[in-house]
Each structure stands twice: as structure tokens, then as C-alpha cells.
Design a protein around this motif. Structure first.
Motif, PDB file in Angstrom:
ATOM      1  N   THR A   2       0.813  -1.215   0.000  1.00 23.62           N
ATOM      2  CA  THR A   2       0.000   0.000   0.000  1.00 23.62           C
ATOM      3  C   THR A   2       0.851   1.271   0.000  1.00 23.62           C
ATOM      4  N   ASP A   3       2.171   1.135   0.207  1.00 28.84           N
ATOM      5  CA  ASP A   3       3.040   2.302   0.081  1.00 28.84           C
ATOM      6  C   ASP A   3       3.327   2.626  -1.375  1.00 28.84           C
ATOM      7  N   ASP A   4       3.107   1.639  -2.243  1.00 27.92           N
ATOM      8  CA  ASP A   4       3.414   1.855  -3.654  1.00 27.92           C
ATOM      9  C   ASP A   4       2.393   2.778  -4.294  1.00 27.92           C
ATOM     10  N   PHE A   5       2.851   3.484  -5.307  1.00 29.12           N
ATOM     11  CA  PHE A   5       1.951   4.340  -6.080  1.00 29.12           C
ATOM     12  C   PHE A   5       1.127   3.471  -7.013  1.00 29.12           C
ATOM     13  N   ILE A   6      -0.177   3.665  -7.041  1.00 30.14           N
ATOM     14  CA  ILE A   6      -1.037   2.906  -7.960  1.00 30.14           C
ATOM     15  C   ILE A   6      -1.240   3.751  -9.214  1.00 30.14           C
ATOM     16  N   PRO A   7      -0.742   3.270 -10.338  1.00 31.84           N
ATOM     17  CA  PRO A   7      -0.871   4.069 -11.557  1.00 31.84           C
ATOM     18  C   PRO A   7      -2.316   4.091 -12.026  1.00 31.84           C
ATOM     19  N   ALA A 269     -15.000  -5.782 -14.164  1.00 30.13           N
ATOM     20  CA  ALA A 269     -16.380  -5.643 -13.675  1.00 30.13           C
ATOM     21  C   ALA A 269     -16.439  -5.838 -12.161  1.00 30.13           C
ATOM     22  N   ALA A 270     -15.634  -6.756 -11.651  1.00 34.75           N
ATOM     23  CA  ALA A 270     -15.622  -7.003 -10.198  1.00 34.75           C
ATOM     24  C   ALA A 270     -15.067  -5.783  -9.452  1.00 34.75           C
ATOM     25  N   ILE A 271     -14.062  -5.156 -10.018  1.00 37.85           N
ATOM     26  CA  ILE A 271     -13.498  -3.949  -9.395  1.00 37.85           C
ATOM     27  C   ILE A 271     -14.549  -2.828  -9.401  1.00 37.85           C
ATOM     28  N   ALA A 272     -15.226  -2.670 -10.535  1.00 34.50           N
ATOM     29  CA  ALA A 272     -16.258  -1.626 -10.639  1.00 34.50           C
ATOM     30  C   ALA A 272     -17.366  -1.867  -9.611  1.00 34.50           C
ATOM     31  N   GLU A 374      -4.710  -3.379  -3.941  1.00 32.56           N
ATOM     32  CA  GLU A 374      -4.680  -2.105  -4.666  1.00 32.56           C
ATOM     33  C   GLU A 374      -6.071  -1.492  -4.759  1.00 32.56           C
ATOM     34  N   VAL A 375      -7.081  -2.330  -4.950  1.00 33.17           N
ATOM     35  CA  VAL A 375      -8.464  -1.831  -4.993  1.00 33.17           C
ATOM     36  C   VAL A 375      -8.812  -1.226  -3.630  1.00 33.17           C
ATOM     37  N   ASP A 376      -8.455  -1.916  -2.555  1.00 29.89           N
ATOM     38  CA  ASP A 376      -8.703  -1.390  -1.202  1.00 29.89           C
ATOM     39  C   ASP A 376      -7.993  -0.058  -1.004  1.00 29.89           C
ATOM     40  N   HIS A 377      -6.777   0.015  -1.503  1.00 23.18           N
ATOM     41  CA  HIS A 377      -6.001   1.256  -1.380  1.00 23.18           C
ATOM     42  C   HIS A 377      -6.725   2.419  -2.072  1.00 23.18           C
ATOM     43  N   VAL A 378      -7.241   2.180  -3.267  1.00 23.68           N
ATOM     44  CA  VAL A 378      -7.961   3.248  -3.990  1.00 23.68           C
ATOM     45  C   VAL A 378      -9.206   3.656  -3.197  1.00 23.68           C
TER      46      VAL A 378
END
Ligand SMILES: *Cc1c(COP(=O)(O)O)cnc(C)c1O
Length: 387
Positions: A2-7, A269-272, A374-378
Motif C-alpha cells: 500500500t506504500d506503492d503508487f497505484i498508476p 467488472a468485479a473492481i467496478a 490495490e483496490v482497497d487502497h484506492v
């Protein structure tokens, strides 16, 4: 993690794509060849579930594909083409390549696809073609589009750069019989070959013209020339064509990506769906849902800040960077871009919906290689910025 930048976007490349590209290098056929031919056939099979009845022409970008399609359909100086203002500049620039004029159309406030009622007001005697964009992976309702085109005697070229795969009123985009449908395999699209594209058409003569113009106006492609039963050094140049053919390295990658497309689509679709749930209580207008017999390819997940939001769009983007999340804006409407604005004397008031929506829209990351973390991070980042 979660410290990484998510592009904002990251291609979804596995060892299978890498192996396929390496194979083309070992085989010694780099330019348009057996992989491009197989990719075209597999693309037809994918769209039609093996039924066929359409032609596919692989090209080196969707921009090239739009140019080829407009050219094959006879667009030239003096003609007008209806193009949404809410799109990437390609849809319109390819009209200019042919000396014709794009006429920009305002947006449907829900889907941000072009508004057919507004398009009707902008039709003139010079209008020859409409180029709808199936924005974000939603679609322009097909029956309304077909009725509009037939009422005004217009050709239709669908810009499906976001819409692979999208069901539109029960059938996949690309199979409704419109004159041409153009796809992009640019690095950020739902399937990627770095640069690449595909045009499909139900018309054999249009496909033939596009094949010729794709490669210098030569009437047989290089692969056919060297492998047909009568090898021949002879070729005929029948027009001043372009250099728009797809390499076999890109096609090899595309074949693997196409095979993985259902799995990648399901992931997006799952992320959305997770975003829809996680953001329901925030001051956001969430993306429009597809109609009952249609689907969403989820190329983009655009949200619009509502009046209750305590930050504006630009501040939201800046705060998301601090939260280590990349975002983007789709699109800066073309009527606000210097070239289009000045060439056609366009003012924001001429496009009230697009001008207003542009001020408050932002696209969040939605790509198939995103991990759950990453989804949680967003989600955490958006909630932190808006709460
Ligand atoms: C990406 C995009 C294009 C251009 O695609 P290329 O393959 O990069 O030429 C065209 N239209 C729309 C709507 C796009 O998003």
C-alpha cells in the motif's frame, strides 16, 4: 504494497504474451504475417461466436482504423461527420486527414455518449457519416443509432476503442451491421498490444479497400505475395495508400490478450462493483449502469463530484496523488481544445452538457491486473479525500 503508487492504468501481461512475442522473434517474421492473419480470424470468431459474416482488418492503431474506415466509405472534402465532443481527438482528426469537417455533438448527461437529439439539430446537407463513441465501455443505444442513421441517410463508423467487449441491446458491438467498427489496443485499453487496432465491417468491398489502403495502396499484402502458390515479385499500386499494417509481434500479443479477454473483463467488472458499493455514500455521481440487455466493458470508471463535495476536481486529483493513486480525466471535450475551438469557432455554451460535466469528472484506476489490496487502497484514498 500500500506504500506503492497505484498508476491510473497498467497493462495486464503474463508469461504467455511474453512467450508469444519471443516466438515471433525466433520465427523471423516480424511484420504483418501469419500471426496478424490468425489474429483477424480469431477476432471475428470472438465477436460472432464463430458464426462469421464480418471481415476484420488489423491495423497499427485505432486512429489508423478510423482513417481507413472514413476513407473507404468515401468521406472527402466538403463532407461533414458527426463526432461527439466527448472523445479523444482521434475520432475527429481522422476526418480532417481527408479534408472533411467534424461537426461536434453534445453529450447525453447520464452516459456521456453522444446525444442523438443534439446530433439531429446539427445535421446539414453535407452530413455523410456519424461516428459514435461507446464511451467508457457503455454503448449508444443501437436501435436509436440505426434509426437516426437511416433517417438522415448517414454511414456509421463506431469508435469502439472503449467497448471491447460490450453488449449493445443483446449483441456485441461490432456485430450490428454498421458500416465499420474500430477497436484500439493502445497500452491502456481493455486489451493491449502497445500500439494496435482492428476494424470490422460486414461489407467485403469496404474491407478490401481498407486492406489495400492499409499497405501503400498495394493490392496484395506482403505475406500473400511471398506465400501464395504462385510466388510473385509483382504488385500493383492502385492508390496512394498509407502504412497502417499491424506487426506480427503485436498480433502475437493480441492473440493471447484476446484469449484472456473474458477473464480480464470479469476482473474489471468485479473492481467496478466494489467501487460502486464502497462509494455509494460519498458526494459522487457514480458511473451509469448499462441497460438491461446491454453490458459495460469498464474500460473507464469515471466519477463526478457532486455539489456536496468539499473539494473540486483538480484538488481531488492532487489529493489522490498525495494518497499515492493516479487518476486521469476522460475527456477534455474537443470543443475546448485550441485547434478545434479556433478552427470551428466553438464556445463552451454550444456544448452545455459536456462543458459542465468536464469540470467535475475524474477517472479512477480500473485495470485487470489490480490486486485486491490495490483496490482497497484506492477505496481508502477516495474515502479519505472526500470524507
Ligand atoms: C484511445 C482512443 C482512440 C485512439 O486509439 P489509438 O489506438 O491510440 O489510435 C480513439 N478513440 C477513443 C475514444 C480512444 O479512447
Amino acid at each position: 504494497m500500500t506504500d506503492d503508487f497505484i498508476p491510473f492504468a497498467r497493462p495486464d501481461i503474463t508469461e504467455a504474451e511474453i512467450d508469444a512475442v519471443a516466438d515471433t522473434m525466433r520465427n523471423g517474421w516480424l511484420t504483418t504475417g501469419p500471426n496478424a492473419a490468425a489474429f483477424e480470424q480469431e477476432f471475428i470468431d470472438f465477436l460472432t461466436d464463430g458464426a462469421g459474416g464480418i471481415h476484420a482488418v488489423a491495423v497499427n492503431s485505432a486512429t489508423s482504423g478510423l482513417h481507413l474506415a472514413y476513407e473507404a466509405l468515401g468521406i472527402g472534402p466538403g463532407d461533414e461527420v458527426l463526432v461527439p465532443t466527448w472523445t479523444f481527438t482521434s475520432t475527429a482528426e481522422a476526418v480532417r486527414y481527408l479534408g472533411a469537417d467534424p461537426v461536434f455533438v453534445d453529450s447525453d448527461p447520464e452516459t456521456l455518449c453522444l446525444d442523438l437529439d443534439d446530433a439531429a439539430r446539427r445535421v446539414t446537407e453535407r452530413t455523410k457519416l456519424i461516428a459514435p463513441v461507446h464511451y467508457s465501455g457503455l454503448s449508444v443505444p443501437n436501435q436509436a443509432l440505426a434509426d437516426f442513421a437511416s433517417a438522415h441517410h448517414l454511414k456509421v463508423v463506431e469508435d469502439a476503442a472503449h467497448a471491447l467487449p460490450t453488449l449493445n441491446e443483446g449483441k456485441l458491438i461490432g456485430t450490428h451491421g454498421h458500416d465499420a467498427t474500430v477497436y484500439s489496443f493502445y497500452a491502456t485499453k481493455t486489451m493491449a498490444t502497445g500500439e494496435g487496432g482492428m476494424v470490422v465491417t460486414p461489407h467485403e468491398d469496404i474491407a478490401k479497400r481498407m486492406r489495400t489502403m492499409r499497405l501503400h495502396g498495394i493490392n496484395r499484402d506482403v505475406f500473400d505475395r511471398y506465400t501464395s502458390r504462385k510466388p510473385s515479385w509483382h504488385y500493383d499500386v492502385v492508390a496512394p495508400g498509407y502504412k497502417y499494417n499491424l506487426t506480427d509481434t503485436a498480433a502475437a500479443m493480441g492473440r493471447v490478450q484476446l484469449h484472456r479477454l473474458p477473464e480480464m473483463t470479469a476482473r474489471r467488472a468485479a473492481i467496478a462493483a466494489r467501487y460502486d458499493e464502497a462509494f455509494a455514500d460519498l458526494p459522487l455521481q457514480l458511473p451509469a449502469q448499462p441497460a438491461a440487455d446491454s453490458s459495460h466493458a469498464w474500460h473507464l470508471y469515471p466519477v463526478r463530484l457532486t455539489e456536496d463535495a468539499t473539494v473540486d476536481r483538480d484538488e481531488f486529483v492532487a489529493r489522490m496523488v498525495e494518497e499515492r493513486v493516479g487518476t486521469s480525466v476522460h475527456f477534455i471535450p474537443l470543443h475546448l481544445q485550441p485547434y478545434w475551438r479556433d478552427t470551428y469557432q466553438l464556445a463552451p455554451e454550444m456544448y452545455p452538457v459536456a462543458s459542465a460535466e468536464f469540470a467535475r469528472i475524474v477517472s479512477l484506476p480500473v485495470f485487470s491486473s489490480m490486486s485486491d489490496q490495490e483496490v482497497d487502497h484506492v477505496i481508502t484514498a477516495v474515502r479519505a479525500v472526500l470524507s
